[in-house]
Design a protein around this motif. Structure first.
Motif, PDB file in Angstrom:
ATOM      1  N   ALA A 119       0.849  -1.196   0.000  1.00  0.00           N
ATOM      2  CA  ALA A 119       0.000   0.000   0.000  1.00  0.00           C
ATOM      3  C   ALA A 119       0.882   1.243   0.000  1.00  0.00           C
ATOM      4  O   ALA A 119       1.985   1.243   0.544  1.00  0.00           O
ATOM      5  N   LEU A 120       0.386   2.277  -0.620  1.00  0.00           N
ATOM      6  CA  LEU A 120       1.068   3.561  -0.655  1.00  0.00           C
ATOM      7  C   LEU A 120       0.344   4.498   0.299  1.00  0.00           C
ATOM      8  O   LEU A 120      -0.870   4.685   0.174  1.00  0.00           O
ATOM      9  N   ILE A 121       1.073   5.057   1.279  1.00  0.00           N
ATOM     10  CA  ILE A 121       0.454   5.917   2.285  1.00  0.00           C
ATOM     11  C   ILE A 121       0.974   7.342   2.106  1.00  0.00           C
ATOM     12  O   ILE A 121       2.181   7.583   2.126  1.00  0.00           O
ATOM     13  N   ILE A 122       0.044   8.271   1.940  1.00  0.00           N
ATOM     14  CA  ILE A 122       0.381   9.684   1.795  1.00  0.00           C
ATOM     15  C   ILE A 122      -0.282  10.449   2.926  1.00  0.00           C
ATOM     16  O   ILE A 122      -1.487  10.330   3.143  1.00  0.00           O
ATOM     17  N   GLN A 123       0.521  11.218   3.651  1.00  0.00           N
ATOM     18  CA  GLN A 123       0.010  11.998   4.781  1.00  0.00           C
ATOM     19  C   GLN A 123       0.073  13.480   4.437  1.00  0.00           C
ATOM     20  O   GLN A 123       0.995  13.930   3.767  1.00  0.00           O
ATOM     21  N   CYS A 124      -0.909  14.224   4.924  1.00  0.00           N
ATOM     22  CA  CYS A 124      -0.931  15.669   4.693  1.00  0.00           C
ATOM     23  C   CYS A 124      -1.552  16.355   5.903  1.00  0.00           C
ATOM     24  O   CYS A 124      -2.671  16.041   6.301  1.00  0.00           O
ATOM     25  N   ASP A 125      -0.807  17.296   6.467  1.00  0.00           N
ATOM     26  CA  ASP A 125      -1.341  18.129   7.554  1.00  0.00           C
ATOM     27  C   ASP A 125      -0.902  19.581   7.361  1.00  0.00           C
ATOM     28  O   ASP A 125      -0.634  20.297   8.309  1.00  0.00           O
ATOM     29  N   GLU A 126      -0.873  20.005   6.079  1.00  0.00           N
ATOM     30  CA  GLU A 126      -0.386  21.342   5.747  1.00  0.00           C
ATOM     31  C   GLU A 126      -1.329  22.453   6.210  1.00  0.00           C
ATOM     32  O   GLU A 126      -0.873  23.477   6.685  1.00  0.00           O
ATOM     33  N   THR A 127      -2.622  22.242   6.030  1.00  0.00           N
ATOM     34  CA  THR A 127      -3.565  23.312   6.351  1.00  0.00           C
ATOM     35  C   THR A 127      -4.438  22.920   7.538  1.00  0.00           C
ATOM     36  O   THR A 127      -4.421  21.774   7.986  1.00  0.00           O
ATOM     37  N   ARG A 128      -5.240  23.881   8.016  1.00  0.00           N
ATOM     38  CA  ARG A 128      -6.153  23.605   9.124  1.00  0.00           C
ATOM     39  C   ARG A 128      -7.496  23.099   8.630  1.00  0.00           C
ATOM     40  O   ARG A 128      -8.372  22.799   9.415  1.00  0.00           O
ATOM     41  N   SER A 129      -7.629  22.988   7.311  1.00  0.00           N
ATOM     42  CA  SER A 129      -8.881  22.530   6.723  1.00  0.00           C
ATOM     43  C   SER A 129      -8.767  21.056   6.332  1.00  0.00           C
ATOM     44  O   SER A 129      -7.862  20.667   5.607  1.00  0.00           O
ATOM     45  N   GLN A 130      -9.704  20.258   6.797  1.00  0.00           N
ATOM     46  CA  GLN A 130      -9.713  18.835   6.493  1.00  0.00           C
ATOM     47  C   GLN A 130      -9.916  18.597   4.998  1.00  0.00           C
ATOM     48  O   GLN A 130      -9.227  17.779   4.386  1.00  0.00           O
ATOM     49  N   ALA A 131     -10.828  19.332   4.395  1.00  0.00           N
ATOM     50  CA  ALA A 131     -11.116  19.170   2.965  1.00  0.00           C
ATOM     51  C   ALA A 131      -9.912  19.545   2.110  1.00  0.00           C
ATOM     52  O   ALA A 131      -9.600  18.871   1.122  1.00  0.00           O
ATOM     53  N   ARG A 132      -9.223  20.624   2.491  1.00  0.00           N
ATOM     54  CA  ARG A 132      -8.045  21.060   1.732  1.00  0.00           C
ATOM     55  C   ARG A 132      -6.921  20.033   1.846  1.00  0.00           C
ATOM     56  O   ARG A 132      -6.258  19.719   0.853  1.00  0.00           O
ATOM     57  N   ASN A 133      -6.695  19.499   3.046  1.00  0.00           N
ATOM     58  CA  ASN A 133      -5.680  18.469   3.230  1.00  0.00           C
ATOM     59  C   ASN A 133      -6.002  17.229   2.405  1.00  0.00           C
ATOM     60  O   ASN A 133      -5.113  16.585   1.844  1.00  0.00           O
ATOM     61  N   ARG A 134      -7.281  16.901   2.328  1.00  0.00           N
ATOM     62  CA  ARG A 134      -7.723  15.743   1.541  1.00  0.00           C
ATOM     63  C   ARG A 134      -7.414  15.960   0.054  1.00  0.00           C
ATOM     64  O   ARG A 134      -6.894  15.067  -0.622  1.00  0.00           O
TER      65      ARG A 134
END
Length: 140
Positions: A70-85
């Protein structure tokens, strides 16, 4: 469904998203809201990708590729859940597009005769310079 190009589309069942609390600044928002996204793409089992693309994707992914394939990509750049998604999905698409391009095969070449002669001449000149650095001898 995520569209990569005209031929390749990733189905929704191949992607799993989980939301966790992000680290870093954000005040009380960080402690309450799970805004960071972890996108998991079952690349090894994916019928959408051909085998050569999967092997190149595995090499490009590096540590983000799990032992299960599996390929796992993490993102916590912004405070918006939708934007991070959206950012995580865009990263996945970019990575797969890079894996689609077959690398150009290297054609081994040999140095020319002139290049060999120039290299040997430069080595000889450098050796003469270093030979002159020795102690000075008096001739009496």
């Amino acid at each position: 469904m995520v569209r990569i190009n005209d031929d390749i589309e990733i189905q929704d069942w191949e992607l799993t998203e989980s939301f966790v609390r992000a680290s870093g600044p954000g005040g009380q928002n960080v402690n309450k809201v799970a805004t960071a996204v972890e996108l998991r793409f079952e690349a090894a089992r994916s019928p959408s990708l051909p085998d050569p693309v999967k092997t190149r994707l595995k090499r490009l992914a590096g540590r983000r590729w799990t032992t299960e394939g599996a390929l796992i990509i993490q993102c916590d750049e912004t405070r918006s859940q939708a934007r991070n998604r959206d950012i995580a999905r865009n990263r996945l698409v970019d990575l797969i597009r890079k894996a689609l391009h077959r690398p150009k095969k290297r054609i081994p070449t040999r140095p020319t005769l002139g290049a060999k002669k120039r290299r040997l001449k430069a080595k000889k000149v450098r050796g003469e310079v270093k030979a002159m650095r020795g102690p000075i001898k008096d001739h009496e």
